[in-house]
Design a protein around this motif. Structure first.
Motif, PDB file in Angstrom:
ATOM      1  N   GLY A 115     -19.955  15.351   4.822  1.00  0.00           N
ATOM      2  CA  GLY A 115     -21.253  14.737   4.612  1.00  0.00           C
ATOM      3  C   GLY A 115     -21.640  13.810   5.748  1.00  0.00           C
ATOM      4  N   PRO A 116     -22.876  13.329   5.734  1.00  0.00           N
ATOM      5  CA  PRO A 116     -23.366  12.465   6.809  1.00  0.00           C
ATOM      6  C   PRO A 116     -22.785  11.059   6.804  1.00  0.00           C
ATOM      7  CG  PRO A 116     -25.068  12.773   5.135  1.00  0.00           C
ATOM      8  CD  PRO A 116     -23.955  13.703   4.791  1.00  0.00           C
ATOM      9  N   GLN A 117     -22.258  10.580   5.679  1.00  0.00           N
ATOM     10  CA  GLN A 117     -21.708   9.222   5.639  1.00  0.00           C
ATOM     11  C   GLN A 117     -20.298   9.218   6.218  1.00  0.00           C
ATOM     12  OE1 GLN A 117     -23.176   6.669   2.147  1.00  0.00           O
ATOM     13  NE2 GLN A 117     -22.901   8.658   1.191  1.00  0.00           N
ATOM     14  N   ARG A 118     -20.087   8.390   7.212  1.00  0.00           N
ATOM     15  CA  ARG A 118     -18.800   8.344   7.893  1.00  0.00           C
ATOM     16  C   ARG A 118     -18.197   6.947   7.817  1.00  0.00           C
ATOM     17  NH1 ARG A 118     -18.106  13.067  10.862  1.00  0.00           N
ATOM     18  NH2 ARG A 118     -19.309  14.653   9.747  1.00  0.00           N
ATOM     19  N   PRO A 119     -16.876   6.830   7.679  1.00  0.00           N
ATOM     20  CA  PRO A 119     -15.953   7.962   7.687  1.00  0.00           C
ATOM     21  C   PRO A 119     -15.967   8.802   6.419  1.00  0.00           C
ATOM     22  CG  PRO A 119     -14.768   5.917   7.249  1.00  0.00           C
ATOM     23  CD  PRO A 119     -16.180   5.527   7.579  1.00  0.00           C
ATOM     24  N   HIS A 120     -16.560   8.289   5.339  1.00  0.00           N
ATOM     25  CA  HIS A 120     -16.671   9.032   4.085  1.00  0.00           C
ATOM     26  C   HIS A 120     -17.650   8.281   3.192  1.00  0.00           C
ATOM     27  CE1 HIS A 120     -14.155   5.883   2.320  1.00  0.00           C
ATOM     28  NE2 HIS A 120     -13.291   6.064   3.302  1.00  0.00           N
ATOM     29  N   PRO A 121     -18.151   8.889   2.117  1.00  0.00           N
ATOM     30  CA  PRO A 121     -19.004   8.140   1.190  1.00  0.00           C
ATOM     31  C   PRO A 121     -18.264   6.925   0.648  1.00  0.00           C
ATOM     32  CG  PRO A 121     -19.082  10.491   0.695  1.00  0.00           C
ATOM     33  CD  PRO A 121     -17.983  10.302   1.704  1.00  0.00           C
ATOM     34  N   PRO A 122     -18.979   5.830   0.387  1.00  0.00           N
ATOM     35  CA  PRO A 122     -18.313   4.643  -0.172  1.00  0.00           C
ATOM     36  C   PRO A 122     -17.579   4.992  -1.453  1.00  0.00           C
ATOM     37  CG  PRO A 122     -20.578   4.144   0.440  1.00  0.00           C
ATOM     38  CD  PRO A 122     -20.425   5.629   0.561  1.00  0.00           C
ATOM     39  N   ILE A 123     -16.368   4.484  -1.570  1.00  0.00           N
ATOM     40  CA  ILE A 123     -15.558   4.729  -2.766  1.00  0.00           C
ATOM     41  C   ILE A 123     -15.682   3.532  -3.699  1.00  0.00           C
ATOM     42  CG2 ILE A 123     -13.193   4.935  -3.636  1.00  0.00           C
ATOM     43  CD1 ILE A 123     -12.577   6.618  -1.149  1.00  0.00           C
ATOM     44  N   CYS A 124     -16.044   3.818  -4.937  1.00  0.00           N
ATOM     45  CA  CYS A 124     -16.142   2.797  -5.981  1.00  0.00           C
ATOM     46  C   CYS A 124     -15.024   3.032  -6.982  1.00  0.00           C
ATOM     47  CB  CYS A 124     -17.502   2.877  -6.677  1.00  0.00           C
ATOM     48  SG  CYS A 124     -17.642   1.823  -8.144  1.00  0.00           S
ATOM     49  N   ILE A 125     -14.191   2.036  -7.186  1.00  0.00           N
ATOM     50  CA  ILE A 125     -13.124   2.117  -8.187  1.00  0.00           C
ATOM     51  C   ILE A 125     -13.502   1.221  -9.354  1.00  0.00           C
ATOM     52  CG2 ILE A 125     -10.719   1.525  -8.694  1.00  0.00           C
ATOM     53  CD1 ILE A 125      -9.985   2.457  -5.900  1.00  0.00           C
ATOM     54  N   GLY A 126     -13.431   1.799 -10.552  1.00  0.00           N
ATOM     55  CA  GLY A 126     -13.771   1.054 -11.758  1.00  0.00           C
ATOM     56  C   GLY A 126     -12.531   0.664 -12.536  1.00  0.00           C
ATOM     57  N   GLY A 127     -12.541  -0.546 -13.085  1.00  0.00           N
ATOM     58  CA  GLY A 127     -11.420  -1.009 -13.894  1.00  0.00           C
ATOM     59  C   GLY A 127     -11.025  -2.415 -13.511  1.00  0.00           C
ATOM     60  N   SER A 128     -10.181  -3.028 -14.325  1.00  0.00           N
ATOM     61  CA  SER A 128      -9.839  -4.436 -14.105  1.00  0.00           C
ATOM     62  C   SER A 128      -8.350  -4.727 -14.171  1.00  0.00           C
ATOM     63  CB  SER A 128     -10.564  -5.300 -15.149  1.00  0.00           C
ATOM     64  OG  SER A 128     -11.962  -5.158 -15.032  1.00  0.00           O
ATOM     65  N   GLY A 129      -7.521  -3.689 -14.196  1.00  0.00           N
ATOM     66  CA  GLY A 129      -6.085  -3.909 -14.294  1.00  0.00           C
ATOM     67  C   GLY A 129      -5.527  -4.616 -13.070  1.00  0.00           C
ATOM     68  N   GLU A 130      -4.750  -5.652 -13.293  1.00  0.00           N
ATOM     69  CA  GLU A 130      -4.262  -6.474 -12.188  1.00  0.00           C
ATOM     70  C   GLU A 130      -3.025  -5.890 -11.503  1.00  0.00           C
ATOM     71  OE1 GLU A 130      -3.919 -10.615 -13.213  1.00  0.00           O
ATOM     72  OE2 GLU A 130      -5.767 -10.570 -14.416  1.00  0.00           O
ATOM     73  N   LYS A 131      -2.262  -5.053 -12.211  1.00  0.00           N
ATOM     74  CA  LYS A 131      -1.040  -4.512 -11.621  1.00  0.00           C
ATOM     75  C   LYS A 131      -1.310  -3.346 -10.681  1.00  0.00           C
ATOM     76  CE  LYS A 131       2.097  -5.850 -15.375  1.00  0.00           C
ATOM     77  NZ  LYS A 131       3.062  -5.349 -16.407  1.00  0.00           N
ATOM     78  N   ARG A 132      -2.259  -2.481 -11.030  1.00  0.00           N
ATOM     79  CA  ARG A 132      -2.472  -1.285 -10.207  1.00  0.00           C
ATOM     80  C   ARG A 132      -3.925  -1.148  -9.741  1.00  0.00           C
ATOM     81  NH1 ARG A 132       1.547   2.663 -10.683  1.00  0.00           N
ATOM     82  NH2 ARG A 132       0.613   3.434  -8.732  1.00  0.00           N
ATOM     83  N   THR A 133      -4.909  -1.313 -10.651  1.00  0.00           N
ATOM     84  CA  THR A 133      -6.299  -1.025 -10.291  1.00  0.00           C
ATOM     85  C   THR A 133      -6.792  -1.924  -9.170  1.00  0.00           C
ATOM     86  OG1 THR A 133      -6.798  -0.262 -12.533  1.00  0.00           O
ATOM     87  CG2 THR A 133      -8.659  -0.847 -11.135  1.00  0.00           C
ATOM     88  N   LEU A 134      -6.616  -3.218  -9.292  1.00  0.00           N
ATOM     89  CA  LEU A 134      -7.155  -4.126  -8.286  1.00  0.00           C
ATOM     90  C   LEU A 134      -6.422  -4.015  -6.943  1.00  0.00           C
ATOM     91  CD1 LEU A 134      -8.064  -7.188 -10.521  1.00  0.00           C
ATOM     92  CD2 LEU A 134      -9.573  -5.411  -9.623  1.00  0.00           C
ATOM     93  N   PRO A 135      -5.096  -3.857  -6.913  1.00  0.00           N
ATOM     94  CA  PRO A 135      -4.451  -3.596  -5.620  1.00  0.00           C
ATOM     95  C   PRO A 135      -4.933  -2.299  -4.965  1.00  0.00           C
ATOM     96  CG  PRO A 135      -2.830  -4.386  -7.190  1.00  0.00           C
ATOM     97  CD  PRO A 135      -4.098  -4.143  -7.965  1.00  0.00           C
ATOM     98  N   LEU A 136      -5.147  -1.246  -5.752  1.00  0.00           N
ATOM     99  CA  LEU A 136      -5.644   0.009  -5.193  1.00  0.00           C
ATOM    100  C   LEU A 136      -7.080  -0.146  -4.699  1.00  0.00           C
ATOM    101  CD1 LEU A 136      -4.166   2.539  -7.774  1.00  0.00           C
ATOM    102  CD2 LEU A 136      -3.456   2.206  -5.401  1.00  0.00           C
ATOM    103  N   THR A 137      -7.864  -0.944  -5.405  1.00  0.00           N
ATOM    104  CA  THR A 137      -9.230  -1.226  -4.960  1.00  0.00           C
ATOM    105  C   THR A 137      -9.210  -1.935  -3.612  1.00  0.00           C
ATOM    106  OG1 THR A 137     -10.009  -1.386  -7.252  1.00  0.00           O
ATOM    107  CG2 THR A 137     -11.384  -2.403  -5.551  1.00  0.00           C
ATOM    108  N   ALA A 138      -8.344  -2.927  -3.486  1.00  0.00           N
ATOM    109  CA  ALA A 138      -8.240  -3.664  -2.224  1.00  0.00           C
ATOM    110  C   ALA A 138      -7.876  -2.736  -1.071  1.00  0.00           C
ATOM    111  CB  ALA A 138      -7.207  -4.781  -2.355  1.00  0.00           C
ATOM    112  N   ARG A 139      -7.051  -1.761  -1.336  1.00  0.00           N
ATOM    113  CA  ARG A 139      -6.555  -0.890  -0.267  1.00  0.00           C
ATOM    114  C   ARG A 139      -7.538   0.229   0.076  1.00  0.00           C
ATOM    115  NH1 ARG A 139      -2.000  -0.529   2.283  1.00  0.00           N
ATOM    116  NH2 ARG A 139      -1.037  -2.054   0.881  1.00  0.00           N
TER     117      ARG A 139
END
Length: 282
Positions: free
Chosen positions: A163-187
């Motif tokens: 697609g035209p958005q580079r390097p890729h379309p913005p990724i949105c991660i949903g959820g509020s888990g502090e052990k896995r979701t938020l660290p994965l969102t940060a990365r």
């Protein structure tokens, strides 16, 4: 603060959803529109009607010209990430670069069990989700992808055209888990969606996300912070604005107003007027 809207494609009709989105495309208060990715209605009678999210989103991309658009969020276990990457690239092209790629680890036992789609343990869901994030990003940005994971294995995999958005379309991660979701969102993400709660709960999760960004040397300001705001059948626009203001005071960037059916386009101008009068947008 910015605003968007969401129409879950459940307990509604295609003509009603289409009319609302086409009206929203003409109202500059709304920067984006969102659907969800489920096969059964959620938080209501699961026997009711429900349109498939990605097919619906693709049709809405063709019916609009301005709105950014995405799913909040796609359960990663429903589709192999290589298939999803191809879908995302195609829709980014079809929409002329308007796609927001919303993804999550998955949670719905009822529809997963009914369709025989393995959901797995909580650990498995997030291990699989982390692999899927890596696969998606690589296929959407790199010429060729090799990946050897527990859940996914790719050899010289290609995804063209991109697609035209580079390097890729913005990724949105949903959820509020502090052990896995938020660290994965940060990365991996450019957008985090707080699914719901009090302003105090939002502020706490915001701070946890910022700390996980600091752990890897990332500026948390690179990540858009959004939250659901609910416009119920009573059409209490004032409550939506009040909720938005409380979250804005804690740093919310984007309020996504979930519009309960019936999906009547007349709703939008009243909602937009209440937002304009609130002073939350310039």
């Amino acid at each position: 603060m910015r605003f968007a809207f969401k129409t879950a494609p459940q307990n509604t009709t295609w003509p009603d959803m289409l009319a609302l989105w086409q009206e929203a495309d003409q109202i500059d208060v709304f920067e984006s529109g969102w659907t969800f990715d489920h096969f059964y209605p959620i938080f209501s009678d699961s026997n009711g009607p429900c349109l498939e999210g990605w097919t619906t989103l693709t049709a809405l991309a063709q019916a609009t010209t301005r709105l950014r658009l995405g799913t909040l969020v796609t359960g990663i276990h429903y589709r192999h990430p290589a298939v999803l990457a191809n879908m995302a690239a195609a829709l980014d092209i079809i929409s002329n670069g308007r796609l927001e790629l919303g993804i999550g680890a998955g949670w719905n036992d009822e529809e997963s069990g009914a369709y025989g789609i393995e959901l797995g343990s909580l650990k498995d869901r997030f291990d699989r989700f982390e692999e899927a994030c890596q696969v998606l990003i690589s296929l959407l940005s790199q010429e060729s992808t090799d990946f050897a994971g527990k859940f996914y294995q790719l050899k010289g995999a290609r995804n063209e055209p991109k697609g035209p958005q580079r390097p890729h379309p913005p990724i949105c991660i949903g959820g509020s888990g502090e052990k896995r979701t938020l660290p994965l969102t940060a990365r991996y993400a450019q957008h985090w969606n707080f699914v719901g709660g009090t302003p105090e709960q939002f502020a706490h999760k915001r701070d946890v996300l910022a700390a996980r960004c600091a752990d890897i040397g990332r500026d948390p300001k690179e990540i858009t912070l959004s939250a659901h705001l609910r416009l119920g059948e009573d059409r209490n626009y004032g409550q939506v604005v009040e909720d938005a203001a409380a979250l804005a005071a804690e740093g919310l960037d984007l309020g996504i107003v979930h519009i309960a059916p019936p999906h009547d386009p007349v709703i939008l101008e009243s909602l937009a007027e209440a937002i304009r009068e609130s002073g939350l947008v310039s």
